[in-house]
Write an enzyme that holds these catalytic residues in place. Structure first.
Site, PDB file in Angstrom:
ATOM      1  N   HIS A 216       1.005  -1.114   0.407  1.00  0.00           N
ATOM      2  CA  HIS A 216      -0.081  -0.328   0.243  1.00  0.00           C
ATOM      3  C   HIS A 216       1.172   1.181   0.106  1.00  0.00           C
ATOM      4  CE1 HIS A 216      -3.854  -2.161   1.102  1.00  0.00           C
ATOM      5  NE2 HIS A 216      -3.649  -2.805   0.683  1.00  0.00           N
ATOM      6  N   SER A 220       0.150  -0.741  -6.045  1.00  0.00           N
ATOM      7  CA  SER A 220      -0.097  -2.523  -6.864  1.00  0.00           C
ATOM      8  C   SER A 220       0.950  -1.683  -8.443  1.00  0.00           C
ATOM      9  CB  SER A 220      -1.384  -2.821  -7.216  1.00  0.00           C
ATOM     10  OG  SER A 220      -1.577  -3.140  -5.920  1.00  0.00           O
ATOM     11  N   LYS A 244     -14.157  -9.061  -8.071  1.00  0.00           N
ATOM     12  CA  LYS A 244     -13.795  -8.826  -8.418  1.00  0.00           C
ATOM     13  C   LYS A 244     -12.944 -10.584  -8.243  1.00  0.00           C
ATOM     14  CE  LYS A 244     -10.304  -8.975 -12.963  1.00  0.00           C
ATOM     15  NZ  LYS A 244      -9.950  -7.902 -13.479  1.00  0.00           N
ATOM     16  N   ASP A 245     -12.209 -10.494  -6.872  1.00  0.00           N
ATOM     17  CA  ASP A 245     -11.919 -11.612  -5.539  1.00  0.00           C
ATOM     18  C   ASP A 245     -12.873 -11.896  -5.245  1.00  0.00           C
ATOM     19  OD1 ASP A 245      -9.596 -10.211  -5.982  1.00  0.00           O
ATOM     20  OD2 ASP A 245      -9.120  -8.999  -4.138  1.00  0.00           O
ATOM     21  N   GLU A 288       7.069 -33.389  -0.064  1.00  0.00           N
ATOM     22  CA  GLU A 288       6.174 -34.093  -0.488  1.00  0.00           C
ATOM     23  C   GLU A 288       6.007 -32.091  -1.440  1.00  0.00           C
ATOM     24  OE1 GLU A 288       1.834 -33.517   1.618  1.00  0.00           O
ATOM     25  OE2 GLU A 288       3.140 -34.851   1.007  1.00  0.00           O
TER      26      GLU A 288
END
Length: 423
Positions: A216, A220, A244-245, A288
């Site tokens: 922030h 972005s 959208k998220d 894994e």
């Protein structure tokens, strides 16, 4: 009243809280009106997905810890009791176990997006480095969690991986003894790993908070890799990207649910459903799937110290990536050679994953060494040279200009602003 923060919220309860603790004002500023580039694609969903996954892992982990017994004589049976006798224990365990894999899927895609669009470049170097710290903490947490069921692969995985530290000159044996809490993988080891596995997710949460703060501050990145030139290039985070998220989270949870309910053991190893036995070594100790590329790098050289150095070097090189990439252009959209090489890197990592899942013999040894060599060449040789030799494509004037031109040619800002506000 003097000294109180002036809140703009009309709800009396919210207003009363916000005047004394302006948390709602902060959330509005950072997650509602916060300006974000208007051209985000669905790759930008994966940061939110990682946060959702972290919350799922912490919540399920807390409830599992209430029923788990960190003792070598009872750990395996306590996991079986969770699966059979605890109300919805089977669901908690399957969500937690498969959530680890889903977490790494999300984070690896998130990192690929950063690599492809150059989100690690200035001014976001520290943001990227905090992300690498999160990856390291995730790896440590996942490794210790894999030991807790105290199956065959848990025990021998802990034995093999912790023994790697013995390759470090002078202090290696002391580190191994400290990790074990004694002179072998035993009850003290299990207790240490359980304590750290419970603690580290909260440390990850703290680093994630710093990661978000850094985001922030710098703002972005976006698919074009250019900075916003004005209000016409940005949108408020809410409602555009919250919606959208939400779509991305919905799809993600459906995929997660399909894995949990229809293939919960698909990513598990069959030997880990057998109680740990120090006297019986599995045919092949395999970590894994999300550790397999690093495991392949470890085995790519015959020297134990060399393998350990390369394995940790594969992570360390990511810390200095912002300075290794000398190109001033961020996005791979405008770097034709880099755009191809980033997929070569992805292919090399996939090959390393396949190599890590097979015994180190035959063609797998050769493939592992070739893929390892390319991994380090990509970061240490190719990127520094490519930034000086590559001729990038011309950048657009602004984020909004490609959107405007899509309609049939450049329009004056006044004519374009109205329809853009509707999108």
């Amino acid at each position: 009243m003097p000294g109180l923060h002036k809140s703009e919220f009309t709800n009396p309860v919210v207003n009363w809280i916000d005047t004394r603790l302006p948390v709602f004002t902060m959330l509005t500023k950072e997650y509602a009106v916060f300006p974000t580039p208007r051209n985000f694609n669905y790759f930008w969903n994966f940061g939110a997905l990682a946060m959702i996954n972290l919350m799922i892992m912490i919540a399920t982990g807390i409830f599992l810890a209430m029923n788990y017994t960190p003792n070598t004589l009872m750990a395996f049976d306590s996991v079986e009791r969770i699966m059979r006798d605890v109300n919805y224990g089977w669901l908690l365990r399957y969500v937690h176990a498969n959530g680890a894999s889903m977490f790494f899927v999300v984070v690896y895609i998130h990192m690929f997006r950063s690599l492809y669009y150059g989100s690690y470049k200035a001014p976001r170097e520290l943001l990227w480095m905090l992300g690498v710290v999160i990856l390291l903490l995730m790896m440590a947490t996942a490794f210790m969690g894999y030991v807790l069921p105290w199956g065959q692969m848990s025990y021998w995985g802990a034995t093999v991986i912790t023994n790697l530290f013995s390759a470090i000159p002078l202090v290696g044996d002391s580190i191994v003894t400290f990790l074990w809490g004694g002179f072998s993988v035993d009850n003290a080891t299990l207790n240490r790993f359980f304590s750290l596995h419970y603690l580290l997710p909260f440390v990850i949460t703290g680093v994630v908070f710093l990661h978000i703060v850094a985001l922030h501050i710098t703002g972005s990145n976006n698919p074009l890799g250019i900075d916003p030139k004005g209000p016409q290039d940005t949108l408020p985070f809410h409602p555009y990207y919250t919606i959208k998220d939400s779509v991305g989270i919905g799809v993600y949870l459906i995929v997660f649910a399909v894995l949990v309910f229809f293939a919960p053991n698909f990513l598990g190893h069959v030997d880990n459903y057998v109680p740990a036995n120090p006297l019986v070594t599995p045919a092949d100790v395999v970590p894994e799937w999300y550790f397999l590329p690093f495991y392949a790098i470890l085995r790519s050289v015959p020297s134990k110290l060399g393998g350990v150095t390369l394995m940790f070097g594969a992570i360390a090189v990511l810390f200095v990536l912002p300075w290794l990439d000398t190109s001033p252009i961020r996005s791979a959209r405008f770097r034709p050679i880099y755009r191809q090489l980033i997929f070569v890197l992805v292919a090399a990592i996939i090959v390393l994953g396949m190599v890590g899942g097979h015994p180190p013999q035959g063609i797998w040894v050769v493939l592992g060494r070739i893929a390892t060599a390319y991994y380090f060449l990509h970061f240490l040789v190719i990127l520094p040279l490519l930034g000086k030799l590559e001729r990038p494509l011309p950048l657009p004037e602004s984020i909004s200009s490609p959107v405007i031109r899509k309609g049939g040619g450049p329009l004056p800002y006044g004519a374009a602003a109205a329809p853009m506000e509707k999108n």
